[in-house]
Design an enzyme around this catalytic site. Structure first.
Site, PDB file in Angstrom:
ATOM      1  N   HIS A  17      -0.306  12.570  -1.486  1.00  0.00           N
ATOM      2  CA  HIS A  17       0.228  12.745  -0.190  1.00  0.00           C
ATOM      3  C   HIS A  17       0.592  14.112   0.730  1.00  0.00           C
ATOM      4  CE1 HIS A  17       2.194  11.185   3.373  1.00  0.00           C
ATOM      5  NE2 HIS A  17       3.397  11.923   3.175  1.00  0.00           N
ATOM      6  N   CYS A 396      -5.327   1.657  12.456  1.00  0.00           N
ATOM      7  CA  CYS A 396      -4.435   3.091  12.710  1.00  0.00           C
ATOM      8  C   CYS A 396      -3.978   3.784  11.587  1.00  0.00           C
ATOM      9  CB  CYS A 396      -3.509   2.919  13.964  1.00  0.00           C
ATOM     10  SG  CYS A 396      -1.683   1.879  13.530  1.00  0.00           S
TER      11      CYS A 396
HETATM   12  C1  PEP Z   1       0.167   2.214   9.309  1.00  0.00           C
HETATM   13  O1  PEP Z   1       1.119   1.362   8.341  1.00  0.00           O
HETATM   14  O2  PEP Z   1      -0.586   1.940   8.510  1.00  0.00           O
HETATM   15  C2  PEP Z   1       0.661   3.589   9.951  1.00  0.00           C
HETATM   16  C3  PEP Z   1       0.319   4.274  10.340  1.00  0.00           C
HETATM   17  O3  PEP Z   1       2.179   2.821  10.472  1.00  0.00           O
HETATM   18  P1  PEP Z   1       3.001   4.212   9.309  1.00  0.00           P
HETATM   19  O4  PEP Z   1       0.928   4.969   8.248  1.00  0.00           O
HETATM   20  O5  PEP Z   1       3.300   5.115  10.489  1.00  0.00           O
HETATM   21  O6  PEP Z   1       3.823   3.471   8.776  1.00  0.00           O
END
Ligand code: PEP
Ligand code: MG
Length: 440
Positions: A17, A396
């Site tokens: 991470h 995303c």
């Molecule tokens: C995802 O879950 O892929 C996302 C973009 O949202 P987050 O990483 O903020 O949970």
């Protein structure tokens, strides 16, 4: 001469991470490189007993490949290289996929524009409560979380709203004429509960209650499994006032920019959804606030309303979700987490064993697992478009900046990928390569 002194083992690769966060900051980072033997006392590093480096010696890193080189390799800022700009222009001629960015601050937005981003695919509202300049908005958020009555909550939210509006407005201003997806608050509220004594005291005195009471209220928000708990849209179902504040901040910022003659293009996105009814519930609140802001500002406001698809149920019922959503954005981080049942935050403890024993070919949080997670994305796209043929579909999650994943997304009709600003050029190139390969 650049002797390669270490090649990162799979265990220490991009499952880290820390490496992902560093990449988001544009920093090169290699974690868990067990090929390097580090002698902290002697301040020396050796590789295979052959090459030894001492404190102060230069090394160069290739974070994408996990390579460590002895010596300082000459580099230049790619954005200053005219050949690079020309090459990127060439890529843009071939690619069909749109490239947006995940940007949570106006600074990130400005950087991503320079790299060629065509909009923001994910602005995580909660990021205004982390890092630089977050002290004041965070203390207001904490007050809102730890108060007891609706009246107190309203007052705390009213104090928070101007900070939210400012962050939204600056980002829309920078992205003038380009779409910006604002995602409602996602993390469980417990994440923001103050941990240090001085912060607990500060909120206690603000609310006129004891530190003990603050602790009691904070503990009541504790969840055993918060990633599957009271987060995302669920918060906004329980506390519609929190949603109202965000909608108002977005619409007021939009109206103010329109009055200045700009062309803000907000898109509002609801996270962690599982049903069309959640979306209809939110849409009603959102449209009510829009009408109020239109009345007070005398501005006609346009926006798009959409949802993350990041839980298998949402992907499997995408035709229904599309009844209430004008766009989908696949949150492939959570979708991977929920499909594999691997906790995003803990998978690092055993992912190396899965990779080392060839149980998995690669880290599914890095490159999309086509067999299951990718299949869900395709089901989601097809299902959504069966209800709404012009449904805009984006990605995303981290996979939006991964070339192999981009190649897959290009084959299933995704409209755009969104990735951290520093990955935008890679995504532009990968999208062009994917299109050329597909055409063949
Ligand atoms: C995802 O879950 O892929 C996302 C973009 O949202 P987050 O990483 O903020 O949970
Ligand atoms: Mg998510």
């Amino acid at each position: 001469m650049h002797a390669s002194v270490g090649i990162l083992t799979e265990r220490g690769g991009m499952t880290s991470h820390a490496a992902l966060v560093a990449r988001g900051w544009g920093k090169c980072c290699i974690v868990g490189c067990d090929a390097l033997k580090i002698d902290f006392n002697a301040k020396k590093v050796s590789f295979g007993g052959k090459v030894t480096l001492k404190e102060g010696d230069a090394i160069s890193l290739n974070g994408a490949k996990g390579l460590v080189y002895a010596g300082a390799i000459e580099t230049m800022d790619a954005s200053e290289n005219p050949l690079f700009a020309k090459f990127m222009g060439l890529c843009d001629k071939f690619r069909k996929l749109g490239i947006r960015t995940n940007a949570d601050t106006p600074e990130d937005a400005a950087r991503a524009l320079k790299f060629g981003a065509e909009g923001i695919g994910l602005f995580r509202i909660e990021h205004m409560f982390y890092g630089k300049n977050s002290d004041t908005p965070l203390s207001k958020l904490r007050k809102m979380i730890l108060c007891n009555t609706e009246q107190e909550r309203k007052a705390a939210l009213a104090e928070l709203e101007p900070y939210m509006k400012a962050a939204v407005k600056e980002t829309l201003r920078i992205m003038d004429g380009k779409p910006v997806v604002f995602r409602l608050l996602d993390p469980p509220l417990h994440e923001f509960v103050p941990k240090t004594e001085d912060k607990k005291k500060e909120i206690a005195s603000d609310l006129g209650i004891s530190v003990k009471e603050i602790e009691k209220r904070g503990e009541s928000l504790h969840e055993v499994n918060p990633m599957m708990g009271h987060r995302g849209v669920r918060l906004h179902v329980s506390y519609p006032l929190i949603a109202e504040t965000q909608y108002r901040a977005i619409f007021t910022a939009t109206a103010e920019l329109q009055k200045e003659g700009l062309r803000p293009m907000p898109e509002i996105m609801i996270p962690v959804t599982i049903s069309a009814r959640e979306l209809s519930f939110q849409r009603a609140i959102c449209d009510k606030i829009k009408a109020e802001v239109e009345a007070t500002t005398q501005q006609f406001l346009e926006y798009k309303f959409g949802t993350m698809i990041e839980i298998p149920r949402a992907a499997l019922t995408a035709d229904r979700m599309a009844r209430a959503a004008e766009f989908f954005s696949f949150g492939t981080n959570d979708l991977t987490q929920m499909t594999f049942g691997f906790s995003r935050d803990d998978v690092g403890t055993f992912m190396g064993d899965y990779l080392g024993n060839k149980i998995l070919d690669g880290d599914p949080f890095q490159t999309i697992d086509v067999k299951a997670v990718g299949k869900l994305v395709k089901i989601g796209v097809d299902g959504g478009r069966s209800r709404r043929p012009d449904l805009m579909c984006g990605i995303c999650g981290e996979h939006g900046g991964d070339p192999k994943s981009i190649e897959f997304f290009n084959t299933i009709g995704i409209n755009y990928v969104s990735c951290s600003p520093f990955r935008v050029p890679i995504a532009r190139l990968a999208a062009a390569q994917a299109e050329i390969r597909q055409a063949k």
